[in-house]
Scaffold this motif. Structure first.
Motif, PDB file in Angstrom:
ATOM      1  N   ALA A   1       0.786  -1.062  -0.121  1.00 58.59           N
ATOM      2  CA  ALA A   1       0.288  -0.137  -0.318  1.00 58.59           C
ATOM      3  C   ALA A   1       0.738   1.488  -0.316  1.00 58.59           C
ATOM      4  O   ALA A   1       0.490   2.275  -0.742  1.00 58.59           O
ATOM      5  CB  ALA A   1      -0.765   0.088   1.534  1.00 58.59           C
ATOM      6  N   SER A   2       2.110   0.532   0.874  1.00 56.68           N
ATOM      7  CA  SER A   2       2.839   2.495   0.975  1.00 56.68           C
ATOM      8  C   SER A   2       3.497   2.665  -0.361  1.00 56.68           C
ATOM      9  O   SER A   2       4.025   3.655  -1.048  1.00 56.68           O
ATOM     10  CB  SER A   2       3.705   1.898   1.936  1.00 56.68           C
ATOM     11  OG  SER A   2       2.716   2.306   3.147  1.00 56.68           O
ATOM     12  N   ILE A   3       4.056   1.862  -1.341  1.00 57.61           N
ATOM     13  CA  ILE A   3       5.125   1.125  -2.426  1.00 57.61           C
ATOM     14  C   ILE A   3       3.384   2.099  -3.497  1.00 57.61           C
ATOM     15  O   ILE A   3       4.214   2.954  -4.568  1.00 57.61           O
ATOM     16  CB  ILE A   3       5.464   0.826  -2.899  1.00 57.61           C
ATOM     17  CG1 ILE A   3       6.208  -0.322  -1.841  1.00 57.61           C
ATOM     18  CG2 ILE A   3       5.842   0.205  -4.539  1.00 57.61           C
ATOM     19  CD1 ILE A   3       6.874  -1.396  -2.243  1.00 57.61           C
ATOM     20  N   VAL A   4       2.493   1.786  -3.763  1.00 56.00           N
ATOM     21  CA  VAL A   4       1.895   2.380  -4.437  1.00 56.00           C
ATOM     22  C   VAL A   4       1.499   3.559  -4.159  1.00 56.00           C
ATOM     23  O   VAL A   4       1.122   4.618  -5.069  1.00 56.00           O
ATOM     24  CB  VAL A   4       0.385   1.463  -4.645  1.00 56.00           C
ATOM     25  CG1 VAL A   4      -0.672   1.690  -5.188  1.00 56.00           C
ATOM     26  CG2 VAL A   4       1.124  -0.027  -4.821  1.00 56.00           C
ATOM     27  N   ALA A   5       1.387   3.509  -2.873  1.00 55.49           N
ATOM     28  CA  ALA A   5       0.311   5.315  -2.587  1.00 55.49           C
ATOM     29  C   ALA A   5       2.202   6.574  -2.941  1.00 55.49           C
ATOM     30  O   ALA A   5       1.741   7.647  -3.993  1.00 55.49           O
ATOM     31  CB  ALA A   5      -0.078   5.226  -1.181  1.00 55.49           C
ATOM     32  N   ALA A   6       2.781   5.727  -2.881  1.00 58.63           N
ATOM     33  CA  ALA A   6       3.997   6.651  -3.177  1.00 58.63           C
ATOM     34  C   ALA A   6       4.507   6.916  -4.530  1.00 58.63           C
ATOM     35  O   ALA A   6       5.067   7.625  -5.201  1.00 58.63           O
ATOM     36  CB  ALA A   6       4.849   5.937  -2.563  1.00 58.63           C
ATOM     37  N   ILE A   7       3.911   5.359  -5.704  1.00 60.29           N
ATOM     38  CA  ILE A   7       3.833   5.956  -7.274  1.00 60.29           C
ATOM     39  C   ILE A   7       3.178   6.592  -7.384  1.00 60.29           C
ATOM     40  O   ILE A   7       3.712   7.596  -8.457  1.00 60.29           O
ATOM     41  CB  ILE A   7       4.102   4.367  -7.365  1.00 60.29           C
ATOM     42  CG1 ILE A   7       5.004   4.024  -6.597  1.00 60.29           C
ATOM     43  CG2 ILE A   7       3.541   5.011  -9.297  1.00 60.29           C
ATOM     44  CD1 ILE A   7       4.682   2.303  -7.613  1.00 60.29           C
ATOM     45  N   PHE A   8       1.558   6.837  -6.937  1.00 58.59           N
ATOM     46  CA  PHE A   8       0.595   7.900  -7.179  1.00 58.59           C
ATOM     47  C   PHE A   8       1.325   9.100  -6.542  1.00 58.59           C
ATOM     48  O   PHE A   8      -0.009   9.976  -7.617  1.00 58.59           O
ATOM     49  CB  PHE A   8      -0.758   6.901  -6.840  1.00 58.59           C
ATOM     50  CG  PHE A   8      -1.289   6.454  -7.729  1.00 58.59           C
ATOM     51  CD1 PHE A   8      -1.673   6.167  -8.665  1.00 58.59           C
ATOM     52  CD2 PHE A   8      -0.711   4.869  -7.481  1.00 58.59           C
ATOM     53  CE1 PHE A   8      -2.686   5.646 -10.107  1.00 58.59           C
ATOM     54  CE2 PHE A   8      -0.840   3.929  -8.566  1.00 58.59           C
ATOM     55  CZ  PHE A   8      -1.854   4.231  -9.847  1.00 58.59           C
ATOM     56  N   ALA A   9       1.342   9.446  -5.370  1.00 57.44           N
ATOM     57  CA  ALA A   9       0.987  10.806  -5.265  1.00 57.44           C
ATOM     58  C   ALA A   9       2.102  11.658  -6.468  1.00 57.44           C
ATOM     59  O   ALA A   9       1.458  12.813  -6.404  1.00 57.44           O
ATOM     60  CB  ALA A   9       2.230  10.585  -3.379  1.00 57.44           C
ATOM     61  N   PRO A  10       2.907  11.631  -6.035  1.00 56.73           N
ATOM     62  CA  PRO A  10       3.966  12.814  -7.841  1.00 56.73           C
ATOM     63  C   PRO A  10       2.921  13.076  -8.799  1.00 56.73           C
ATOM     64  O   PRO A  10       2.651  13.929  -9.318  1.00 56.73           O
ATOM     65  CB  PRO A  10       4.898  12.447  -7.999  1.00 56.73           C
ATOM     66  CG  PRO A  10       5.515  10.370  -7.201  1.00 56.73           C
ATOM     67  CD  PRO A  10       4.059  10.779  -6.359  1.00 56.73           C
ATOM     68  N   LEU A  11       2.252  11.680  -9.200  1.00 55.85           N
ATOM     69  CA  LEU A  11       1.168  11.656 -10.159  1.00 55.85           C
ATOM     70  C   LEU A  11      -0.179  12.667 -10.197  1.00 55.85           C
ATOM     71  O   LEU A  11      -0.089  13.643 -11.191  1.00 55.85           O
ATOM     72  CB  LEU A  11       1.052  10.530 -10.234  1.00 55.85           C
ATOM     73  CG  LEU A  11       2.109   9.460 -11.885  1.00 55.85           C
ATOM     74  CD1 LEU A  11       1.505   8.199 -11.743  1.00 55.85           C
ATOM     75  CD2 LEU A  11       2.818   9.955 -12.380  1.00 55.85           C
ATOM     76  N   TYR A  12      -0.214  12.334  -9.160  1.00 59.41           N
ATOM     77  CA  TYR A  12      -1.936  13.743  -8.675  1.00 59.41           C
ATOM     78  C   TYR A  12      -1.935  14.404  -8.753  1.00 59.41           C
ATOM     79  O   TYR A  12      -2.572  15.871  -9.099  1.00 59.41           O
ATOM     80  CB  TYR A  12      -2.096  13.173  -6.680  1.00 59.41           C
ATOM     81  CG  TYR A  12      -2.718  11.055  -6.961  1.00 59.41           C
ATOM     82  CD1 TYR A  12      -3.546  10.835  -7.900  1.00 59.41           C
ATOM     83  CD2 TYR A  12      -2.846  10.673  -5.676  1.00 59.41           C
ATOM     84  CE1 TYR A  12      -3.660   9.737  -7.534  1.00 59.41           C
ATOM     85  CE2 TYR A  12      -3.115   9.207  -5.611  1.00 59.41           C
ATOM     86  CZ  TYR A  12      -3.891   8.790  -6.648  1.00 59.41           C
ATOM     87  OH  TYR A  12      -4.497   7.637  -6.371  1.00 59.41           O
ATOM     88  N   TYR A  13      -0.093  15.017  -8.250  1.00 61.65           N
ATOM     89  CA  TYR A  13       0.185  16.396  -7.461  1.00 61.65           C
ATOM     90  C   TYR A  13       0.028  17.057  -9.643  1.00 61.65           C
ATOM     91  O   TYR A  13       0.526  18.099  -9.689  1.00 61.65           O
ATOM     92  CB  TYR A  13       1.678  16.975  -7.763  1.00 61.65           C
ATOM     93  CG  TYR A  13       2.101  17.819  -7.390  1.00 61.65           C
ATOM     94  CD1 TYR A  13       1.098  18.823  -5.506  1.00 61.65           C
ATOM     95  CD2 TYR A  13       3.156  18.547  -7.650  1.00 61.65           C
ATOM     96  CE1 TYR A  13       2.032  20.251  -5.551  1.00 61.65           C
ATOM     97  CE2 TYR A  13       3.146  20.278  -7.700  1.00 61.65           C
ATOM     98  CZ  TYR A  13       2.527  20.551  -6.553  1.00 61.65           C
ATOM     99  OH  TYR A  13       2.669  21.836  -6.405  1.00 61.65           O
ATOM    100  N   LEU A  14       1.008  16.301 -10.113  1.00 62.45           N
ATOM    101  CA  LEU A  14       1.194  16.953 -12.111  1.00 62.45           C
ATOM    102  C   LEU A  14      -0.144  16.892 -12.389  1.00 62.45           C
ATOM    103  O   LEU A  14      -0.631  18.121 -12.776  1.00 62.45           O
ATOM    104  CB  LEU A  14       2.135  15.151 -12.507  1.00 62.45           C
ATOM    105  CG  LEU A  14       2.336  16.260 -13.824  1.00 62.45           C
ATOM    106  CD1 LEU A  14       2.885  17.056 -14.450  1.00 62.45           C
ATOM    107  CD2 LEU A  14       3.262  14.416 -13.981  1.00 62.45           C
ATOM    108  N   PHE A  15      -1.173  15.751 -12.256  1.00 63.33           N
ATOM    109  CA  PHE A  15      -1.849  16.162 -12.875  1.00 63.33           C
ATOM    110  C   PHE A  15      -3.530  16.837 -12.649  1.00 63.33           C
ATOM    111  O   PHE A  15      -4.197  17.249 -12.959  1.00 63.33           O
ATOM    112  CB  PHE A  15      -2.573  14.106 -13.169  1.00 63.33           C
ATOM    113  CG  PHE A  15      -1.867  13.585 -13.889  1.00 63.33           C
ATOM    114  CD1 PHE A  15      -1.454  13.892 -15.517  1.00 63.33           C
ATOM    115  CD2 PHE A  15      -1.298  12.753 -13.615  1.00 63.33           C
ATOM    116  CE1 PHE A  15      -0.792  13.177 -16.529  1.00 63.33           C
ATOM    117  CE2 PHE A  15      -0.097  11.820 -14.793  1.00 63.33           C
ATOM    118  CZ  PHE A  15      -0.330  12.020 -16.175  1.00 63.33           C
TER     119      PHE A  15
END
Length: 212
Positions: A152-166
């Motif tokens: 869960a932590s790894i997936v959230a870490a991957i998505f965090a910058p993507l969320y910020y970008l988009f």
């Protein structure tokens, strides 16, 4: 303010952020509640997940809240004084990274800290609450579906910058420097889970609530 004043003010706030991040609530809470030192069992990681292995959910919750709160506080302080001191976005971003690294490599614990998940969430909460909410929701969904905190932590870490970008310029004002700093935090967080990734691939990773 002069350029020298901005530099020294930024440096002082970055150091302060690191020191705040270095406070280990896993160790403090365990000592106050008479529990075993989290560095002596399980993953030996001074974090909420390992504290949970004692079976004391209250201690784990307090650790989680404390680690998140320190990340939020460190960045909140910088954000509050940034306009008055004319600090650039880089100072804010580096302070965010410093608070996170304080937890991961704390000076008070000989630079042997936790994975930094809760602290990273606290940092995101200060930078952009909606981003933190989206990232936390991602963690909860993956954790509920798999019962693997590390995954869960790894997936959230991957998505965090993507969320910020988009989400930039739609849900919040986008800043390239802040985005890059979030990428750095995510990269370090994923790196800190390299052993977990190995265990996940071999089916040996422990699940939430389980004992190592």
């Amino acid at each position: 303010m002069s350029s020298a004043g901005v530099f020294f003010s930024s440096a002082a706030l970055i150091v302060l952020s690191y020191l705040i991040g270095s406070i280990s609530f896993a160790v403090l809470v365990s000592r106050c509640m008479g529990l075993q030192d989290p560095r002596s069992f399980g993953s030996r990681n001074p974090g909420a997940t390992n504290v949970l292995r004692t079976g004391n959910k209250t201690a784990a919750a307090l650790t989680l809240l404390g680690d998140a709160a320190k990340g939020w506080l460190a960045v909140w302080i910088v954000l509050r004084v940034a306009p008055h001191l004319q600090l650039p976005a880089l100072a804010i971003g580096l302070s965010a990274i410093a608070a996170f690294l304080g937890h991961v490599y704390p000076v008070f614990l000989r630079f042997k800290g936790g994975k930094g998940v809760a602290t990273a969430l606290g940092v995101l909460l200060a930078l952009q609450p909606w981003l933190a909410l989206a990232t936390a929701a991602t963690w909860l969904i993956v954790a509920y579906a798999t019962r693997y905190s590390s995954l869960a932590s790894i997936v959230a870490a991957i998505f965090a910058p993507l969320y910020y970008l988009f989400g930039g310029n739609i849900a919040w004002e986008f800043d390239t420097v802040i985005c890059l700093c979030i990428v750095v935090i995510s990269a370090v967080l994923i790196y800190r889970h390299h052993a977990n990734i190995g265990r996940l691939l071999t089916g040996k990773e422990s699940r939430i609530g389980g004992k190592k």
